[in-house]
Design a protein around this motif. Structure first.
Motif, PDB file in Angstrom:
ATOM      1  N   VAL A  67      -6.541  30.751 -43.132  1.00 42.51           N
ATOM      2  CA  VAL A  67      -7.953  30.401 -43.257  1.00 42.51           C
ATOM      3  C   VAL A  67      -8.831  31.288 -42.367  1.00 42.51           C
ATOM      4  O   VAL A  67      -9.880  31.767 -42.784  1.00 42.51           O
ATOM      5  N   TYR A  68      -8.373  31.531 -41.141  1.00 42.54           N
ATOM      6  CA  TYR A  68      -9.218  32.227 -40.176  1.00 42.54           C
ATOM      7  C   TYR A  68      -9.653  33.621 -40.650  1.00 42.54           C
ATOM      8  O   TYR A  68     -10.855  33.914 -40.677  1.00 42.54           O
ATOM      9  N   PRO A  69      -8.700  34.489 -41.083  1.00 41.53           N
ATOM     10  CA  PRO A  69      -9.163  35.810 -41.555  1.00 41.53           C
ATOM     11  C   PRO A  69     -10.032  35.706 -42.812  1.00 41.53           C
ATOM     12  O   PRO A  69     -10.971  36.488 -42.990  1.00 41.53           O
ATOM     13  N   PHE A  70      -9.761  34.734 -43.658  1.00 41.67           N
ATOM     14  CA  PHE A  70     -10.548  34.532 -44.882  1.00 41.67           C
ATOM     15  C   PHE A  70     -12.005  34.245 -44.530  1.00 41.67           C
ATOM     16  O   PHE A  70     -12.932  34.836 -45.086  1.00 41.67           O
ATOM     17  N   VAL A  71     -12.206  33.343 -43.589  1.00 41.96           N
ATOM     18  CA  VAL A  71     -13.553  32.950 -43.182  1.00 41.96           C
ATOM     19  C   VAL A  71     -14.256  34.118 -42.497  1.00 41.96           C
ATOM     20  O   VAL A  71     -15.424  34.403 -42.765  1.00 41.96           O
ATOM     21  N   GLN A  72     -13.503  34.819 -41.634  1.00 38.73           N
ATOM     22  CA  GLN A  72     -14.095  35.938 -40.897  1.00 38.73           C
ATOM     23  C   GLN A  72     -14.565  37.050 -41.818  1.00 38.73           C
ATOM     24  O   GLN A  72     -15.642  37.612 -41.631  1.00 38.73           O
ATOM     25  N   GLU A  73     -13.737  37.362 -42.817  1.00 35.84           N
ATOM     26  CA  GLU A  73     -14.100  38.438 -43.743  1.00 35.84           C
ATOM     27  C   GLU A  73     -15.362  38.114 -44.521  1.00 35.84           C
ATOM     28  O   GLU A  73     -16.040  39.010 -45.027  1.00 35.84           O
ATOM     29  N   ARG A  74     -15.679  36.832 -44.658  1.00 32.43           N
ATOM     30  CA  ARG A  74     -16.883  36.447 -45.383  1.00 32.43           C
ATOM     31  C   ARG A  74     -18.076  36.234 -44.449  1.00 32.43           C
ATOM     32  O   ARG A  74     -19.128  35.732 -44.867  1.00 32.43           O
ATOM     33  N   GLY A  75     -17.882  36.567 -43.193  1.00 35.42           N
ATOM     34  CA  GLY A  75     -18.999  36.534 -42.242  1.00 35.42           C
ATOM     35  C   GLY A  75     -19.437  35.137 -41.824  1.00 35.42           C
ATOM     36  O   GLY A  75     -20.531  34.970 -41.280  1.00 35.42           O
ATOM     37  N   ILE A 108     -12.343  24.489 -46.363  1.00 34.73           N
ATOM     38  CA  ILE A 108     -12.965  25.464 -45.452  1.00 34.73           C
ATOM     39  C   ILE A 108     -13.177  26.791 -46.188  1.00 34.73           C
ATOM     40  O   ILE A 108     -14.247  27.396 -46.129  1.00 34.73           O
ATOM     41  N   MET A 109     -12.136  27.217 -46.914  1.00 40.45           N
ATOM     42  CA  MET A 109     -12.241  28.501 -47.617  1.00 40.45           C
ATOM     43  C   MET A 109     -13.273  28.432 -48.745  1.00 40.45           C
ATOM     44  O   MET A 109     -13.996  29.390 -48.987  1.00 40.45           O
ATOM     45  N   GLU A 110     -13.380  27.270 -49.385  1.00 41.88           N
ATOM     46  CA  GLU A 110     -14.392  27.110 -50.434  1.00 41.88           C
ATOM     47  C   GLU A 110     -15.789  27.298 -49.848  1.00 41.88           C
ATOM     48  O   GLU A 110     -16.635  27.995 -50.423  1.00 41.88           O
ATOM     49  N   ALA A 116     -18.478  30.229 -50.746  1.00 39.48           N
ATOM     50  CA  ALA A 116     -19.776  29.854 -51.318  1.00 39.48           C
ATOM     51  C   ALA A 116     -20.941  30.419 -50.513  1.00 39.48           C
ATOM     52  O   ALA A 116     -22.096  30.269 -50.908  1.00 39.48           O
ATOM     53  N   GLY A 117     -20.657  31.029 -49.352  1.00 43.97           N
ATOM     54  CA  GLY A 117     -21.723  31.658 -48.578  1.00 43.97           C
ATOM     55  C   GLY A 117     -22.308  30.797 -47.472  1.00 43.97           C
ATOM     56  O   GLY A 117     -23.351  31.114 -46.909  1.00 43.97           O
ATOM     57  N   VAL A 118     -21.633  29.684 -47.153  1.00 45.10           N
ATOM     58  CA  VAL A 118     -22.087  28.853 -46.035  1.00 45.10           C
ATOM     59  C   VAL A 118     -21.910  29.647 -44.733  1.00 45.10           C
ATOM     60  O   VAL A 118     -20.900  30.312 -44.546  1.00 45.10           O
ATOM     61  N   GLU A 119     -22.903  29.563 -43.820  1.00 40.32           N
ATOM     62  CA  GLU A 119     -22.844  30.380 -42.595  1.00 40.32           C
ATOM     63  C   GLU A 119     -22.045  29.717 -41.476  1.00 40.32           C
ATOM     64  O   GLU A 119     -21.360  30.370 -40.706  1.00 40.32           O
TER      65      GLU A 119
END
Lengths: 378, 292
Positions: free
Chosen positions: B112-120, B86-88, B92-95
């Motif tokens: 994982v959740y904050p990691f994904v959120q910070e990357r939009g 998920i983090m990968e 990588a910029g997947v929306e």
């Protein structure tokens, strides 16, 4: 997965929490020997996976080894909320000045581990939350940094005014967070965290729930599972990779998917029946799972009818049909079957059943109503 | 229109050479989803040929985004690798990241959740059946044959129970804009409110079916959101009315302790907020008909 108090205390001790000594006994004689070893007053505590042990008479003070043996004899084999006590923990009694509550849980709303602490310990934290929510201090931890020392101190300072006790409690918070993370827990609780008249801070009770999804990478914790603390049918289900919970009714249900399984139980009740179980055979079901499910359900003597409710997605109807046919060959049971098959490979599934002389419906409402009628013996 | 996935979806399947990944990649492509890449470390350069069209396989999600233009990912990798996958995808910029995997440790999700959120990025799931916009795209494991195009948005915490209700609608000739399974775990990336918000903004969605279950307070919060923010009618169902308290019912999320998160409480919250409540799954047809 639930673990016992003595197991949680072992983990706590390894992480540096101030837990008094203690050992489990499985016989009254062992309890006497332990009491002798500790000297003075001891507490004999039932080790079962339910709350309210004290109220049920499962926690007793013993002033001498003879009394410890007597209490252990009474508590061992005792039934507490349907569970038989197989072990007691024997631990030296502590003099208590104050009792506080400290807990960590994974909080769904903030999506973080959250500490809850209160000066009102030794009682149910749910009661405190309902009666005086302001008496509970909450703190969410960013799991990427862990519990920071100043946060541990904030929590400790909300419990104690004396700096020595604050420092000891802050250290306890840090250690508890370590124990929580290292064990893959969904809950870790000290209730109560006491202070003694001499001013020491000690954790005299311990409770931990472990996230089942963590067990694949935590062998030592997985080995703590106490098979005697769960019904054999649930053990068998877990080994077959099924989720099974026994209930009190007479309609055995085999369903794929947790949500649909719950909705099936609800619909049984809606039409006036009583479900005998919750059973989810999960996705990508092999015929073997269906066979295991039937073996478990037919071992419950209360069951009068077996209801299948399968909506094929990943689960294929032909796999389920093959499982039913094979199970009928392999295990002997006289119970009527009521079957609903819809979704992926529905036609093949229905054909396989028809060749074996079994009919199937496609409507959930229809099969549940039929199962209720059959269970009533009409 | 639809929400989250449509004709612009360019899908990469993480774990495309595994048993489930390969099977569902084929199913998604057959449904008409624009499958642009697969990822399996060590198998970069190979081609996935189980579906109607060949699809390139890459070692990393970053390559799938850069070389194949993937904007959506679906994850079928086993629980021990899923958090990393998920983090990968987020890195990588997947929306939109759809995590099907069941059994990911909940503490992994707290990171994982904050990691994904910070990357939009948006995470759907984990432990969910994915999303299906009839006639446009299918991402996940929902069976394509039980849906049809129409005006109803469906959002649910469960898998097969969603199929049950969607199928009842389809049989009655009532189609769907998008069906979303948000997943049954205690920590999920997209909740009821996020999904309701998207349905409210989607001009083609005329009514919403919300399928909840015992445990937590997401449904109660969603009900309050319906009153505060939604103009479209919502019809609701809660599974687990007869569940014994405190027992795990398959979904880790479905735990009730004390009074918080019971079916009764949730159904009451629905009623208090003008959400028509089904007593049984088959009530969905009549309630949606009158809502439309």
């Amino acid at each position: 997965m639930n673990i016992h108090e003595y197991q949680a205390k072992d983990i706590f001790r390894d992480c540096g929490l101030p837990v008094p000594p203690g050992e489990v006994a499985t016989t009254p004689e062992d309890a006497r020997r332990l009491a002798e070893q500790y000297g003075g007053t001891v507490v004999v505590k039932a080790q079962v996976h339910v709350g309210g042990r004290g109220k049920a008479g499962g926690v007793k003070l013993a002033e001498n080894p003879g009394e410890a043996m007597e209490h252990a004899a009474n508590i061992l084999g005792m039934d507490i909320k349907g569970l038989t006590v197989e072990q007691v923990l024997v631990t030296p009694a502590e003099d208590i000045d104050t009792e506080a509550y400290v807990g960590v849980i994974v909080d769904r709303a903030s999506k973080r581990p959250v500490f809850m602490v209160s000066r009102e310990g030794g009682v149910d934290i749910e009661e405190v939350a309902a009666r005086s929510p302001e008496a509970i201090t909450r703190l969410a931890v960013d799991p990427r940094y862990g519990l920071l020392p100043f946060q541990a101190y904030w929590l400790a300072a909300s419990l104690y005014d004396d700096i020595k006790q604050q420092r000891a409690a802050a250290k306890t918070m840090m250690s508890l967070y370590d124990a929580f993370i290292q064990s893959g827990a969904s809950l870790a609780e000290i209730n109560p965290l006491i202070t003694t008249p001499a001013g020491e801070v000690k954790a005299i009770d311990a409770k931990m729930n472990i996230d089942d999804n963590e067990l694949f990478r935590r062998g030592a914790i997985a080995a703590m599972r106490d098979l005697s603390a769960e019904p054999p049918s649930e053990t068998k289900a877990r080994e077959a990779d099924l989720t099974y919970i026994k209930l009190d009714g007479d309609i055995g249900a085999v369903v794929n998917g947790a949500g649909l399984a719950m909705a099936t139980m609800d619909l049984i009740k809606f039409y006036g029946g009583e479900p005998a179980n919750f059973l989810d055979i999960g996705g990508s079901s092999s015929p073997d799972k269906v066979i295991a499910a039937l073996e478990i359900i037919t071992s419950d003597p209360a069951v009068k009818v077996i209801l299948f409710n399968i909506f094929g997605g990943i689960t294929r109807c032909d796999d389920v049909a093959n499982g039913i046919v094979t199970a009928l060959d392999r295990i002997n049971f006289e119970l009527p079957l009521v079957i609903r098959l819809t979704g992926t490979n529905e036609e093949e599934g229905v054909r396989i059943l028809e060749q074996a002389g079994i009919s199937a419906s496609t409507s959930m409402d229809e099969v549940v109503q039929r199962a209720v009628v059959v269970a009533r013996g009409e | 229109m639809a929400i989250f996935i449509d004709n612009d979806t360019r899908l990469v399947v993480q774990g495309i050479t595994g048993r489930d990944g390969a099977f569902h990649a084929q199913q998604m492509q057959e449904y008409g989803t624009n499958l642009v890449a697969g990822v399996t470390p060590g198998k970069g350069g190979q081609t996935f040929t189980d579906g109607p069209e060949p699809v390139p396989i890459f070692d990393t999600v970053e390559q799938a985004v850069r070389e194949a233009g993937a904007n959506t990912s679906v994850i079928y990798v086993p629980p021990m690798f899923a958090a990393d996958a998920i983090m990968e995808a987020a890195e990588a910029g997947v929306e939109l990241i759809v995590a099907i995997t069941e059994g990911i440790p909940v503490l992994d999700l707290t990171r994982v959740y904050p990691f994904v959120q910070e990357r939009g990025a948006r995470l759907l799931g984990p432990n969910c059946p994915g999303a299906l916009s009839p006639g446009k795209a299918k991402v996940g494991i929902m069976p394509g044959q039980i849906v049809t195009e129409g005006p109803v948005g469906v959002v649910s915490r469960s898998g097969t129970l969603t199929y049950e209700l969607v199928y009842l609608l389809t049989q009655a000739g009532i189609g769907q804009t998008t069906c979303i399974g948000i997943g049954g775990d205690p920590i999920i990336g997209t909740n009821f409110i996020d999904t309701l918000q998207a349905f409210e903004a989607d001009p083609e969605t005329k009514a919403v079916v919300m399928i909840g279950e015992i445990g937590g307070t997401d449904e109660q919060e969603a009900a309050a959101f319906v009153t505060a923010e939604m103009s479209k009618p919502v019809v609701g169902f809660i599974a687990g009315q007869t569940a014994p308290p405190g027992r795990r019912m398959g979904h880790a999320g479905a735990i009730i302790s004390g009074s918080a998160g019971t079916a009764e409480e949730k159904m009451q919250a629905f009623e208090d907020n003008g959400i028509a409540v089904m007593k049984r799954p088959s009530d969905v047809v009549e309630l949606v008909r009158s809502a439309l």
